[in-house]
Design an enzyme around this catalytic site. Structure first.
Site, PDB file in Angstrom:
ATOM      1  N   CYS A   1       0.476   8.404  10.467  1.00 26.07           N
ATOM      2  CA  CYS A   1      -0.835   7.860  10.070  1.00 26.07           C
ATOM      3  C   CYS A   1      -1.989   8.292  10.977  1.00 26.07           C
ATOM      4  O   CYS A   1      -3.039   8.719  10.504  1.00 26.07           O
ATOM      5  CB  CYS A   1      -0.819   6.334  10.071  1.00 26.07           C
TER       6      CYS A   1
ATOM      7  N   HIS B   1     -25.144  -3.556  -3.217  1.00 30.45           N
ATOM      8  CA  HIS B   1     -25.834  -2.379  -3.736  1.00 30.45           C
ATOM      9  C   HIS B   1     -26.528  -1.639  -2.603  1.00 30.45           C
ATOM     10  O   HIS B   1     -27.105  -2.286  -1.728  1.00 30.45           O
ATOM     11  CB  HIS B   1     -26.863  -2.844  -4.773  1.00 30.45           C
TER      12      HIS B   1
ATOM     13  N   GLU C   1     -19.151  -1.611  -5.457  1.00 30.58           N
ATOM     14  CA  GLU C   1     -19.795  -2.533  -6.409  1.00 30.58           C
ATOM     15  C   GLU C   1     -19.404  -2.194  -7.850  1.00 30.58           C
ATOM     16  O   GLU C   1     -19.413  -3.056  -8.722  1.00 30.58           O
ATOM     17  CB  GLU C   1     -21.316  -2.528  -6.243  1.00 30.58           C
TER      18      GLU C   1
ATOM     19  N   GLU D   1      -1.842  15.094   1.528  1.00 26.41           N
ATOM     20  CA  GLU D   1      -2.776  14.764   2.617  1.00 26.41           C
ATOM     21  C   GLU D   1      -2.906  15.939   3.584  1.00 26.41           C
ATOM     22  O   GLU D   1      -4.014  16.302   3.988  1.00 26.41           O
ATOM     23  CB  GLU D   1      -2.285  13.531   3.374  1.00 26.41           C
TER      24      GLU D   1
HETATM   25  P1  FAD Z   1       9.259   4.723  12.997  1.00 28.81           P
HETATM   26  O1  FAD Z   1       7.822   4.484  13.286  1.00 28.81           O
HETATM   27  O2  FAD Z   1       9.612   6.058  12.450  1.00 28.81           O
HETATM   28  O3  FAD Z   1      10.037   4.460  14.372  1.00 28.81           O
HETATM   29  C1  FAD Z   1      11.402   4.692  14.508  1.00 28.81           C
HETATM   30  C2  FAD Z   1      11.692   5.034  15.961  1.00 28.81           C
HETATM   31  O4  FAD Z   1      13.096   4.936  16.207  1.00 28.81           O
HETATM   32  C3  FAD Z   1      11.294   6.462  16.308  1.00 28.81           C
HETATM   33  O5  FAD Z   1      10.610   6.506  17.537  1.00 28.81           O
HETATM   34  C4  FAD Z   1      12.650   7.184  16.408  1.00 28.81           C
HETATM   35  O6  FAD Z   1      12.594   8.316  17.225  1.00 28.81           O
HETATM   36  C5  FAD Z   1      13.502   6.064  16.963  1.00 28.81           C
HETATM   37  N1  FAD Z   1      14.947   6.241  16.760  1.00 28.81           N
HETATM   38  C6  FAD Z   1      15.593   6.769  15.681  1.00 28.81           C
HETATM   39  N2  FAD Z   1      16.938   6.703  15.853  1.00 28.81           N
HETATM   40  C7  FAD Z   1      17.139   6.107  17.067  1.00 28.81           C
HETATM   41  C8  FAD Z   1      18.302   5.737  17.786  1.00 28.81           C
HETATM   42  N3  FAD Z   1      19.547   5.968  17.323  1.00 28.81           N
HETATM   43  N4  FAD Z   1      18.156   5.134  19.015  1.00 28.81           N
HETATM   44  C9  FAD Z   1      16.909   4.900  19.515  1.00 28.81           C
HETATM   45  N5  FAD Z   1      15.773   5.229  18.857  1.00 28.81           N
HETATM   46  C10 FAD Z   1      15.878   5.814  17.647  1.00 28.81           C
HETATM   47  N6  FAD Z   1       1.952   4.739   6.785  1.00 28.81           N
HETATM   48  C11 FAD Z   1       0.793   4.068   6.555  1.00 28.81           C
HETATM   49  O7  FAD Z   1       0.825   2.833   6.446  1.00 28.81           O
HETATM   50  N7  FAD Z   1      -0.400   4.723   6.445  1.00 28.81           N
HETATM   51  C12 FAD Z   1      -0.504   6.057   6.564  1.00 28.81           C
HETATM   52  O8  FAD Z   1      -1.583   6.610   6.457  1.00 28.81           O
HETATM   53  C13 FAD Z   1       0.683   6.798   6.812  1.00 28.81           C
HETATM   54  N8  FAD Z   1       0.632   8.141   6.979  1.00 28.81           N
HETATM   55  C14 FAD Z   1       1.768   8.831   7.259  1.00 28.81           C
HETATM   56  C15 FAD Z   1       1.680  10.207   7.441  1.00 28.81           C
HETATM   57  C16 FAD Z   1       2.801  10.939   7.721  1.00 28.81           C
HETATM   58  C17 FAD Z   1       2.687  12.411   7.928  1.00 28.81           C
HETATM   59  C18 FAD Z   1       4.068  10.283   7.831  1.00 28.81           C
HETATM   60  C19 FAD Z   1       5.313  11.068   8.138  1.00 28.81           C
HETATM   61  C20 FAD Z   1       4.176   8.911   7.653  1.00 28.81           C
HETATM   62  C21 FAD Z   1       3.021   8.177   7.369  1.00 28.81           C
HETATM   63  N9  FAD Z   1       3.070   6.790   7.174  1.00 28.81           N
HETATM   64  C22 FAD Z   1       1.913   6.091   6.912  1.00 28.81           C
HETATM   65  C23 FAD Z   1       4.351   6.052   7.221  1.00 28.81           C
HETATM   66  C24 FAD Z   1       4.549   5.339   8.573  1.00 28.81           C
HETATM   67  O9  FAD Z   1       4.399   6.258   9.619  1.00 28.81           O
HETATM   68  C25 FAD Z   1       5.942   4.714   8.577  1.00 28.81           C
HETATM   69  O10 FAD Z   1       6.081   3.878   7.450  1.00 28.81           O
HETATM   70  C26 FAD Z   1       6.172   3.877   9.840  1.00 28.81           C
HETATM   71  O11 FAD Z   1       6.006   4.618  11.007  1.00 28.81           O
HETATM   72  C27 FAD Z   1       7.587   3.281   9.789  1.00 28.81           C
HETATM   73  O12 FAD Z   1       7.849   2.535  10.949  1.00 28.81           O
HETATM   74  P2  FAD Z   1       9.341   2.253  11.429  1.00 28.81           P
HETATM   75  O13 FAD Z   1       9.223   1.271  12.540  1.00 28.81           O
HETATM   76  O14 FAD Z   1      10.194   1.926  10.272  1.00 28.81           O
HETATM   77  O15 FAD Z   1       9.874   3.662  11.978  1.00 28.81           O
END
Ligand code: FAD
Ligand code: NA7
Length: 486
Positions: free
Chosen positions: A80, A461, A466, A196
């Protein structure tokens, strides 16, 4: 002698932990969160507020191209936030063009310079209360907890049958960390991530092509999705429709030659690019978590973790939130809210569940598309076309007039039930600042707003928002829906 040494040697860390737990009957932590992204950190911080002992494991497996980052997860590092900033950079380019119509003298030509800023225990279950983690250097740490939350998100997929895909292609995990401009770029897939990224690359002046095999923005309202891609085409993004890549090869010039099958022409075509990016969906990495050992059930097709309304998995005291969970929106605010509410239920005597209905979202394409509630297709499917009324309008943002910008795709529609109360089922808006527009209306729709209440709402406006309060032409009437004058 060897047997004696083995007996005298302290048990391995995980064994020690289990031994201590067996002796004391206690786990080290009240809560262990695996994954320090949007959902995991929100859950951990909330649990800490209740004075609980909390641990978070986060580990970023470098992308196949070697890109890695630190704590915070997808949203802040490769999702994001960098995406919205790149989108803003591209919008500024358009604003510079507009500025000349508003009387600013800007010496030509204006070019964009690629700028990058750099800002880093992989968890795996060994029993239902114990997670074993490996640091980057390979050092083992073992953590035991009463409750465990899995919030490990997802990572971009690579196509398995395309030769050279993994070797030469990048994904959104790499794009935001490139040290140099990606140059002429091909993005495969028609997800919101694809559109995007293609939008801001085009806006930064790069030759950008999207290759899609079927429809754009599957799952979103398809009339709106078509307007989004129509606008992108007029903005300069190229589209290869009904095309599927077959191979990527590296040329002597270092450019990447992509071959694809064009389904409409039933023939193979090729072109060369500086960068090929896969945006064909995201997949959870559940394999390394060792979920089978502890009995956490996943969907065999998607690999995502199956949870109930309280985010509980098939194993008591193991929960999951965010992108890793089956059937949830893949969005940061839903992951955060779900994580917080879970911590409150676990430690704060709350019973409030996350409500996943009417979640607003925005696709940050050059002309943004914001929506909340049902698409027109979903409303028809759920209620029948005779039972829904769609109010719609084509409008021209005031700021487009002086700049002589084309507003053909600036469009909105409100999908309502047709019965007397006319409850609003969905609101869809394409235009500037769509996220800002939809966020406020989402409150009304969450509260059960009806069409009569919407048209009683006084507009501000002159704004684009609006026009939502003035919607009066139904699709059913067939009347011209173009807004004219004040
Ligand atoms: P994540 O934020 O992905 O966090 C998971 C973490 O766990 C990561 O750091 C990973 O490395 C870690 N991990 C994985 N496996 C292990 C393990 N075995 N042990 C320890 N750590 C581990 N959402 C919006 O709301 N608005 C937006 O504009 C938007 N734009 C986006 C643009 C892009 C390009 C992308 C790819 C996604 C976008 N999203 C957006 C989606 C949003 O980023 C995700 O929905 C959100 O980050 C999900 O959060 P999460 O906590 O589920 O996982
Ligand atoms: P999505 O929404 O899963 O979309 C993936 C896109 O990539 C979509 O356009 C697919 O086309 C296309 N695709 C998938 N596999 C291939 C292959 N092998 N070759 C070419 N094109 C392919 O992607 P995101 O991960 O960005 O979105 C995740 C969530 O965000 C999603 O669940 C929504 O909730 C919003 P298709 O439409 O299947 O023909």
């Amino acid at each position: 002698m060897a047997a004696l040494w083995r007996r005298a040697r302290p048990p391995p860390a995980s064994g020690l932990c289990r031994t201590l737990r067996a002796l004391s009957g206690k786990n080290e932590y009240d809560l262990l969160v695996i994954g320090g992204g949007s959902g995991g950190l929100a859950c951990a911080k909330e649990a800490a507020q209740f004075g609980r002992k909390v641990a978070v494991l986060d580990y970023v497996e470098p992308s196949p191209q070697g890109t890695a980052w630190g704590l915070g997860g997808t949203c802040v590092n490769v999702g994001c936030i960098p995406k919205k900033l790149m989108h803003q950079a591209a919008l500024l380019g358009t604003a510079l063009k507009d500025a000349q119509h508003y009387g600013w003298n800007i010496s030509q030509p204006v070019h964009h310079t690629w700028k990058v800023k750099y800002f880093n225990i992989k968890g795996s279950f060994s029993d239902p209360h114990t997670v074993r983690g490996l640091t980057k250097a390979g050092k083992e740490t073992v953590v035991t907890a009463d409750n465990i939350v899995i919030a490990t998100g997802g990572r971009p997929k690579y196509p398995v049958h395309v030769a050279g895909a993994l070797e030469y292609g990048i994904t959104s995990d790499d794009l935001f960390w490139l040290k140099e401009s990606p140059g002429k770029t091909l993005i495969v897939g028609a997800s919101y991530v694809s559109l995007e990224c293609a939008g801001f690359l085009t806006g930064l002046g790069l030759d950008t092509t999207v290759m899609m095999r079927s429809v754009p923005l599957r799952g979103f309202d398809q009339q709106m999705a078509s307007l989004v891609t129509e606008h992108m085409e007029s903005y300069g993004t190229k589209f290869l429709k009904r095309c599927l890549p077959t191979k990527v090869e590296k040329l002597k010039s270092n450019r990447l030659q992509v071959t694809w099958k064009n389904a409409d022409l039933d023939k193979e075509e090729t072109d060369s690019f500086n960068t090929v990016m896969w945006a064909i969906g995201r997949a959870p990495d559940t394999k390394t978590l060792n979920l089978e050992t502890v009995g956490v059930k996943t969907n065999s097709e998607t690999g995502k973790i199956i949870v109930d309304a309280s985010e509980a998995t098939s194993v008591p005291h193991i929960y999951a939130v965010g992108d890793i969970t089956e059937g949830r929106p893949e969005l940061t605010p839903t992951a955060i809210a779900a994580g917080k509410l879970l911590a409150q239920r676990l430690f704060g005597q709350s019973s409030e569940l996350m409500d996943y209905d009417n979640v607003p979202t925005t696709v940050f394409t050059p002309l943004e598309y914001g929506c909340v509630g049902l698409s027109e297709e979903a409303a028809v499917q759920r209620h029948g076309s005779d039972n829904i009324e769609v109010y719609h309008a084509y409008y021209k943002p005031l700021e487009f007039t002086v700049a002589e910008r084309d507003a053909t795709q600036c469009y909105m529609k409100m999908v309502c039930l047709r019965e007397r109360e006319q409850r609003i089922l969905g609101l869809h808006f394409i235009g500037p600042n769509a996220g800002e527009v939809i966020q406020g209306f989402a409150l009304g729709i969450k509260c059960g707003a009806t069409y009569p209440q919407m048209v009683k709402t006084v507009g501000i406006h002159p704004t684009c928002a609006e026009e939502v309060t003035k919607l009066h032409i139904t699709k059913r009437s067939g009347l011209d829906a173009t807004v004219t004058g004040c």
